[in-house]
Design an enzyme around this catalytic site. Structure first.
Site, PDB file in Angstrom:
ATOM      1  N   ALA A 110      11.460  -2.350  17.032  1.00  0.00           N
ATOM      2  CA  ALA A 110      10.477  -3.135  18.022  1.00  0.00           C
ATOM      3  C   ALA A 110      10.017  -4.251  16.999  1.00  0.00           C
ATOM      4  CB  ALA A 110       9.348  -2.124  18.379  1.00  0.00           C
ATOM      5  N   MET A 120      15.088  -9.261  17.321  1.00  0.00           N
ATOM      6  CA  MET A 120      15.513  -8.837  18.597  1.00  0.00           C
ATOM      7  C   MET A 120      14.600  -7.933  19.156  1.00  0.00           C
ATOM      8  SD  MET A 120      18.243 -10.533  19.709  1.00  0.00           S
ATOM      9  CE  MET A 120      18.741  -9.781  20.940  1.00  0.00           C
ATOM     10  N   THR A 123      22.568  -3.182  19.085  1.00  0.00           N
ATOM     11  CA  THR A 123      23.065  -3.198  17.603  1.00  0.00           C
ATOM     12  C   THR A 123      24.378  -3.306  17.449  1.00  0.00           C
ATOM     13  OG1 THR A 123      21.020  -1.679  17.312  1.00  0.00           O
ATOM     14  CG2 THR A 123      22.431  -2.018  15.423  1.00  0.00           C
ATOM     15  N   PRO A 153      28.013  -5.779  22.986  1.00  0.00           N
ATOM     16  CA  PRO A 153      28.032  -6.463  21.776  1.00  0.00           C
ATOM     17  C   PRO A 153      27.186  -7.633  21.999  1.00  0.00           C
ATOM     18  CG  PRO A 153      30.509  -6.213  22.647  1.00  0.00           C
ATOM     19  CD  PRO A 153      29.305  -5.439  23.482  1.00  0.00           C
ATOM     20  N   ASN A 154      27.145  -8.395  23.239  1.00  0.00           N
ATOM     21  CA  ASN A 154      26.373  -9.524  23.490  1.00  0.00           C
ATOM     22  C   ASN A 154      25.762  -9.387  24.677  1.00  0.00           C
ATOM     23  OD1 ASN A 154      25.735 -12.478  23.684  1.00  0.00           O
ATOM     24  ND2 ASN A 154      27.095 -12.632  21.956  1.00  0.00           N
ATOM     25  N   PHE A 155      24.713  -9.700  24.694  1.00  0.00           N
ATOM     26  CA  PHE A 155      23.783  -9.689  26.248  1.00  0.00           C
ATOM     27  C   PHE A 155      23.617 -11.092  26.532  1.00  0.00           C
ATOM     28  CE2 PHE A 155      22.443  -5.456  24.617  1.00  0.00           C
ATOM     29  CZ  PHE A 155      22.531  -4.691  25.631  1.00  0.00           C
ATOM     30  N   HIS A 174      26.861 -17.225  12.505  1.00  0.00           N
ATOM     31  CA  HIS A 174      25.616 -16.516  12.577  1.00  0.00           C
ATOM     32  C   HIS A 174      24.537 -16.833  11.447  1.00  0.00           C
ATOM     33  CE1 HIS A 174      27.596 -14.166  15.566  1.00  0.00           C
ATOM     34  NE2 HIS A 174      26.393 -13.658  16.018  1.00  0.00           N
ATOM     35  N   HIS A 175      23.169 -16.295  11.560  1.00  0.00           N
ATOM     36  CA  HIS A 175      22.331 -16.624  10.476  1.00  0.00           C
ATOM     37  C   HIS A 175      22.792 -15.593   9.528  1.00  0.00           C
ATOM     38  CE1 HIS A 175      20.648 -12.564  11.714  1.00  0.00           C
ATOM     39  NE2 HIS A 175      21.141 -13.104  13.003  1.00  0.00           N
ATOM     40  N   LYS A 211      22.388 -11.429   9.007  1.00  0.00           N
ATOM     41  CA  LYS A 211      23.304 -10.690   9.736  1.00  0.00           C
ATOM     42  C   LYS A 211      24.082  -9.669   8.867  1.00  0.00           C
ATOM     43  CE  LYS A 211      26.734 -10.353  13.416  1.00  0.00           C
ATOM     44  NZ  LYS A 211      25.974  -9.304  13.998  1.00  0.00           N
ATOM     45  N   GLY A 263      30.157  -8.286  16.420  1.00  0.00           N
ATOM     46  CA  GLY A 263      30.446  -7.170  17.561  1.00  0.00           C
ATOM     47  C   GLY A 263      31.208  -8.142  18.674  1.00  0.00           C
TER      48      GLY A 263
HETATM   49  P1  NAP Z   1      16.327  -7.136  12.425  1.00  0.00           P
HETATM   50  O1  NAP Z   1      15.271  -8.252  12.515  1.00  0.00           O
HETATM   51  O2  NAP Z   1      16.645  -6.629  10.909  1.00  0.00           O
HETATM   52  O3  NAP Z   1      15.492  -6.088  13.160  1.00  0.00           O
HETATM   53  C1  NAP Z   1      16.054  -4.593  13.224  1.00  0.00           C
HETATM   54  C2  NAP Z   1      14.590  -3.859  13.045  1.00  0.00           C
HETATM   55  O4  NAP Z   1      14.998  -2.502  13.131  1.00  0.00           O
HETATM   56  C3  NAP Z   1      14.067  -4.044  11.737  1.00  0.00           C
HETATM   57  O5  NAP Z   1      12.385  -4.306  11.965  1.00  0.00           O
HETATM   58  C4  NAP Z   1      14.153  -2.804  10.956  1.00  0.00           C
HETATM   59  O6  NAP Z   1      13.356  -2.684   9.814  1.00  0.00           O
HETATM   60  C5  NAP Z   1      14.385  -1.863  12.026  1.00  0.00           C
HETATM   61  N1  NAP Z   1      15.034  -0.663  11.771  1.00  0.00           N
HETATM   62  C6  NAP Z   1      15.834  -0.284  10.543  1.00  0.00           C
HETATM   63  N2  NAP Z   1      16.426   0.815  10.776  1.00  0.00           N
HETATM   64  C7  NAP Z   1      15.668   1.375  11.849  1.00  0.00           C
HETATM   65  C8  NAP Z   1      15.554   2.808  12.164  1.00  0.00           C
HETATM   66  N3  NAP Z   1      16.415   3.864  11.608  1.00  0.00           N
HETATM   67  N4  NAP Z   1      14.882   3.089  13.184  1.00  0.00           N
HETATM   68  C9  NAP Z   1      14.139   2.149  13.962  1.00  0.00           C
HETATM   69  N5  NAP Z   1      14.154   0.949  13.508  1.00  0.00           N
HETATM   70  C10 NAP Z   1      14.905   0.473  12.509  1.00  0.00           C
HETATM   71  O7  NAP Z   1      17.547  -7.572  12.984  1.00  0.00           O
HETATM   72  P2  NAP Z   1      17.704  -8.376  14.321  1.00  0.00           P
HETATM   73  O8  NAP Z   1      18.202  -9.705  14.220  1.00  0.00           O
HETATM   74  O9  NAP Z   1      16.854  -7.980  15.438  1.00  0.00           O
HETATM   75  O10 NAP Z   1      19.353  -7.653  15.018  1.00  0.00           O
HETATM   76  C11 NAP Z   1      19.223  -6.108  15.166  1.00  0.00           C
HETATM   77  C12 NAP Z   1      20.467  -5.948  15.668  1.00  0.00           C
HETATM   78  O11 NAP Z   1      20.842  -6.380  17.282  1.00  0.00           O
HETATM   79  C13 NAP Z   1      21.730  -6.441  14.685  1.00  0.00           C
HETATM   80  O12 NAP Z   1      22.810  -5.228  14.925  1.00  0.00           O
HETATM   81  C14 NAP Z   1      22.539  -7.659  15.257  1.00  0.00           C
HETATM   82  O13 NAP Z   1      23.649  -7.788  15.151  1.00  0.00           O
HETATM   83  C15 NAP Z   1      22.343  -7.204  16.877  1.00  0.00           C
HETATM   84  N6  NAP Z   1      22.425  -8.321  17.902  1.00  0.00           N
HETATM   85  C16 NAP Z   1      22.845  -8.150  18.964  1.00  0.00           C
HETATM   86  C17 NAP Z   1      22.776  -8.787  20.124  1.00  0.00           C
HETATM   87  C18 NAP Z   1      23.590  -8.474  21.543  1.00  0.00           C
HETATM   88  O14 NAP Z   1      23.386  -9.394  22.477  1.00  0.00           O
HETATM   89  N7  NAP Z   1      24.054  -7.178  21.334  1.00  0.00           N
HETATM   90  C19 NAP Z   1      22.075 -10.146  20.028  1.00  0.00           C
HETATM   91  C20 NAP Z   1      21.427 -10.195  18.625  1.00  0.00           C
HETATM   92  C21 NAP Z   1      21.712  -9.472  17.660  1.00  0.00           C
HETATM   93  P3  NAP Z   1      13.615  -2.956   8.335  1.00  0.00           P
HETATM   94  O15 NAP Z   1      13.670  -4.490   8.584  1.00  0.00           O
HETATM   95  O16 NAP Z   1      12.432  -2.577   7.478  1.00  0.00           O
HETATM   96  O17 NAP Z   1      14.951  -2.743   8.078  1.00  0.00           O
END
Ligand code: NAP
Length: 264
Positions: free
Chosen positions: A9, A13, A97, A123-125, A152-153, A156, A162
Site C-alpha cells: 500500500a 502503485m 506485481t 501483467p498489465n491493467f 520503463h522507469h 523497475k 511482464g
Molecule cells: P514500489 O513503488 O517499489 O512498491 C512496492 C511496495 O511494496 C513498496 O512499498 C515495498 O516496500 C512494498 N513491499 C515489498 N515487499 C513487500 C512485502 N513482502 N509485503 C508487502 N509489501 C511489500 O513498486 P511499484 O512501482 O508500485 O510496482 C509494484 C509492482 O507492480 C512491480 O512488480 C511492477 O512491475 C508492477 N506493476 C504492474 C502493473 C500492472 O498493470 N500489472 C503496472 C505497474 C506496475 P519497500 O519499498 O520497502 O521494498
C-alpha cells in the site's frame, strides 16, 4: 460490498490502488499492508486519516480484517509468498506485481483449485496495453517477423516486463517458432540482440522519465508496422484493477490477463 486488502500500500502503485478502492462504490477498503508498516493509509496517500493503519504482517491482517480480495503490487521476490498465503486463507488474489515465473503461476493455479478460491493475475491493467497485445497477436499472423522494445522507469526490478513477456507469448501462439536476423549474425557485445522468446527478440530500456511504454515492431518486405502503447500516468491501471476486484470472486481457478474480463 467487496472487502479489499491492499498489499504494498505504500508503493507507487499501491497508493493509487488505495485511492481507487476508496473511490469505487462497490469496494470497501478493510486493510492495507506493506513492509513500511506504519501510519494511517489515508495520510500515506496524501489525504486525511481514515482509521486504517498500514500493517506489516499479511497473515495477521487477513485474520483480523477478513478481506474477500487481496490486491498485490509489491515486489517480484515477495508476491509469490503473499499470493500463496492469501489462497490458503481463502482470500482471492488480484495480482499486478510482475516477475512471477511459469512454475510459480502453475503452483498458484494448483493452490487456487485446492482451496476453491479464484486468483487473477494481469501483467498489465491498462486497457490500451491489452489492446496492443491483442492487435499484436492478430498482426503476427500476417507479419511474423517481430521484435519488442519495452521502456520503463529505472526503479523497475524485473526485465523483461511482464507485458513484454505476455505479448511475446501471445504472438508465439500464432507464429511458428523461428530465429530472426541473419543466420550468421554475431553479438559483438553480450545482449545486443536482446532476450529471445521463441525467436522473438525483446529489448528492455530503463531510464528516469519513463512510466511504462512498449513498441511491437513488425517487419515485412519494404514495410514495417509499429504498434505502440504509452502509459503516462499510473491512473491508467486503476479501472482495470477495480474491474478485477469486482469480477474475481465470480471466476474459477487462476485467470491470467485483463482481456479475459472484457466483454464486447
Ligand atoms: P514500489 O513503488 O517499489 O512498491 C512496492 C511496495 O511494496 C513498496 O512499498 C515495498 O516496500 C512494498 N513491499 C515489498 N515487499 C513487500 C512485502 N513482502 N509485503 C508487502 N509489501 C511489500 O513498486 P511499484 O512501482 O508500485 O510496482 C509494484 C509492482 O507492480 C512491480 O512488480 C511492477 O512491475 C508492477 N506493476 C504492474 C502493473 C500492472 O498493470 N500489472 C503496472 C505497474 C506496475 P519497500 O519499498 O520497502 O521494498
Amino acid at each position: 460490498m467487496i472487502k479489499v486488502l491492499v498489499s504494498g500500500a505504500c508503493g507507487r502503485m499501491g497508493k493509487s490502488v488505495v485511492k481507487a478502492v476508496l473511490d469505487a462504490p462497490e469496494l470497501q477498503l478493510v486493510a492495507a499492508t506493506d513492509v513500511c508498516g506504519e501510519g494511517d493509509v489515508g495520510e500515506i496517500i496524501g489525504g486525511k486519516a481514515i482509521g486504517i493503519t498500514v500493517e506489516k504482517d499479511l497473515a495477521v491482517a487477513i485474520d483480523n480484517h477478513q478481506p474477500d480480495v487481496m490486491v498485490d503490487f509489491t515486489r517480484p521476490d515477495a508476491v509469490f509468498d503473499n499470493v500463496c498465503l492469501a489462497l490458503k486463507k481463502k482470500v482471492a488474489p488480484v495480482v499486478g506485481t510482475t516477475g512471477l515465473s511459469d512454475e510459480q503461476k502453475a503452483a498458484i493455479a494448483k493452490l487456487s483449485a485446492e482451496n476453491d478460491t479464484p486468483a487473477f493475475i494481469a501483467p498489465n491493467f491498462a486497457i490500451g496495453a491489452v489492446l496492443m497485445m491483442l492487435m499484436s497477436r492478430q498482426a503476427a499472423k500476417y507479419m511474423p517477423e517481430v521484435e519488442i522494445i519495452e521502456l520503463h522507469h529505472d526503479n523497475k526490478l524485473d526485465a523483461p516486463s511482464g507485458t513484454a513477456a505476455q505479448t511475446a507469448a501471445m504472438i508465439a501462439e500464432v507464429r511458428p517458432k523461428h530465429p530472426q536476423g541473419h543466420p550468421d549474425e554475431k553479438e559483438k557485445m553480450t545482449g545486443a540482440r536482446g532476450a529471445d522468446y521463441e525467436g522473438i527478440r525483446i529489448h528492455s530500456v530503463r531510464l528516469p522519465g519513463y512510466v511504462a511504454h512498449q513498441e511491437v515492431i513488425f517487419g515485412g518486405l519494404g514495410q514495417t508496422l509499429t504498434i505502440r502503447h504509452d502509459t503516462t500516468n499510473r491512473e491508467s491501471f486503476m479501472p482495470g484493477v477495480v474491474l478485477a476486484c469486482q469480477k474475481v470472486l465470480g471466476l474459477k481457478g487462476l485467470t491470467v490477463g485483463l482481456d479475459k474480463l472484457l466483454t464486447d
